[in-house]
Scaffold this motif. Structure first.
Motif: not given
Length: 137
Positions: A81-98
């Protein structure tokens, strides 16, 4: 006897790794409730519903996953579940970088540094989820 000591040391190391990951997730989960504003700002605009709902939902998910990892009986599922969660929040990290690309150098560095950190976090979670006698042990 020596073999038992090696297995014991490996077991202790696996336990410490799992508890460290659980602690990281628990701390992150708590901050989603204690100081939600910074998280609200990085929720991608394309997700439905209010940003605060997603902030609280991701914080609750982190706390639940931390609890699952902390207990040996639920550790495998918690690690997955943690691996899935880390993958799921990746779009937020991309949005933050942009979104932060025109901010000061320190903020840009934080935003950009989060992106490559997702891969080792996923790896760590999968390692925690792996059976003790499996190939990843």
């Amino acid at each position: 006897m020596v073999g038992d000591a090696v297995v014991g040391d490996a077991g202790v190391a696996r336990q410490r790794s799992a508890l460290a990951l659980a602690s990281l997730l628990a701390a992150a989960g708590i901050t989603h409730f204690a100081r939600p504003q910074p998280y609200d700002t990085i929720v991608p605009g394309w997700v439905p519903g209010p940003a605060r709902m997603w902030t609280y939902a991701s914080g609750a998910a982190e706390l639940a996953v931390a609890a699952a990892i902390a207990h040996p009986r639920t550790r495998r599922g918690g690690g997955l579940a943690a691996a899935a969660l880390f993958a799921a929040v990746f779009p937020a990290n991309v949005a933050m970088a942009a979104d932060w690309r025109h901010r000061g150098a320190a903020r840009r560095a934080v935003a950009y540094a989060r992106l490559p950190l997702q891969a080792p976090l996923v790896w760590w979670a999968l390692k925690v989820a792996a059976p003790a006698n499996g190939p990843s042990a």
